[in-house]
Scaffold this active site. Sequence first.
Site, PDB file in Angstrom:
ATOM      1  N   SER A 126       6.060  -9.053  11.044  1.00 50.87           N
ATOM      2  CA  SER A 126       5.024  -9.545  10.131  1.00 50.87           C
ATOM      3  C   SER A 126       4.364  -8.388   9.386  1.00 50.87           C
ATOM      4  O   SER A 126       4.624  -7.210   9.670  1.00 50.87           O
ATOM      5  CB  SER A 126       3.948 -10.294  10.929  1.00 50.87           C
ATOM      6  OG  SER A 126       3.261  -9.375  11.758  1.00 50.87           O
ATOM      7  N   GLU A 178      10.223  -2.712   1.740  1.00 46.21           N
ATOM      8  CA  GLU A 178       9.826  -3.992   1.138  1.00 46.21           C
ATOM      9  C   GLU A 178      11.032  -4.810   0.693  1.00 46.21           C
ATOM     10  O   GLU A 178      11.060  -5.380  -0.406  1.00 46.21           O
ATOM     11  CB  GLU A 178       8.876  -3.741  -0.033  1.00 46.21           C
ATOM     12  CG  GLU A 178       7.584  -3.062   0.397  1.00 46.21           C
ATOM     13  CD  GLU A 178       6.472  -3.180  -0.627  1.00 46.21           C
ATOM     14  OE1 GLU A 178       5.706  -4.143  -0.532  1.00 46.21           O
ATOM     15  OE2 GLU A 178       6.396  -2.311  -1.511  1.00 46.21           O
TER      16      GLU A 178
END
Length: 195
Positions: A16, A92
């Site tokens: 997360s 990312e």
Amino acid sequence: MRAIRENGWVEVISGSMFSGKTEELLRRLRRAEIAGQEVVAFTPAVDDRYGQAELGSHAGHTWEATVVDNTAEGVRSIPDRADGASVVAIDEANFFPEELVAVANELATAGRRVIVSGTDQTYRGEPFEPLGQLMATAEYVDKLRAICAVCGEPATRNQRLVDGEPAHVDEPTIVVGAEESYEARCRSCHEVRTD
Ligand SMILES: [Zn+2]
């Protein structure tokens, strides 16, 4: 004696938000650099970033990275831009399209160590591609957990909040420049509005 290893492989660092993924990625890059290995890092062009950017962790550490368009064409330009580097980092990764799976595997097959970092769940708690496919095809997967902002248990989910309220299930998965915030939450505390 064992011969020098010529195989490449893919490592995925997932979990997360606020679980320390970028911090772990930077730790691995620093180790490779200390060993004298050539390292290149890539990050997607979200927001208005172009050219060079810095991979920044919440702990304040940074690494210079090349910004790549988050399109199929952008992803396919990574092998050329990685040139002779033996370690290729991609941060990312959830902002890149699914072409990243083929490109990461192509680099590994060509003998590179590929380290991919990105969150594995959307704000709805569903798989966030291409991380699902990357985790399935990688040699090494580390799934990090944050701490739930509500109850303090281990957190694996991304809680999207709009004006302090849980986001609606029908919102787009990726929203750039929106007025919203995120928290790490556990399964019990994670909420998605459906009304
Ligand atoms: Zn919780």
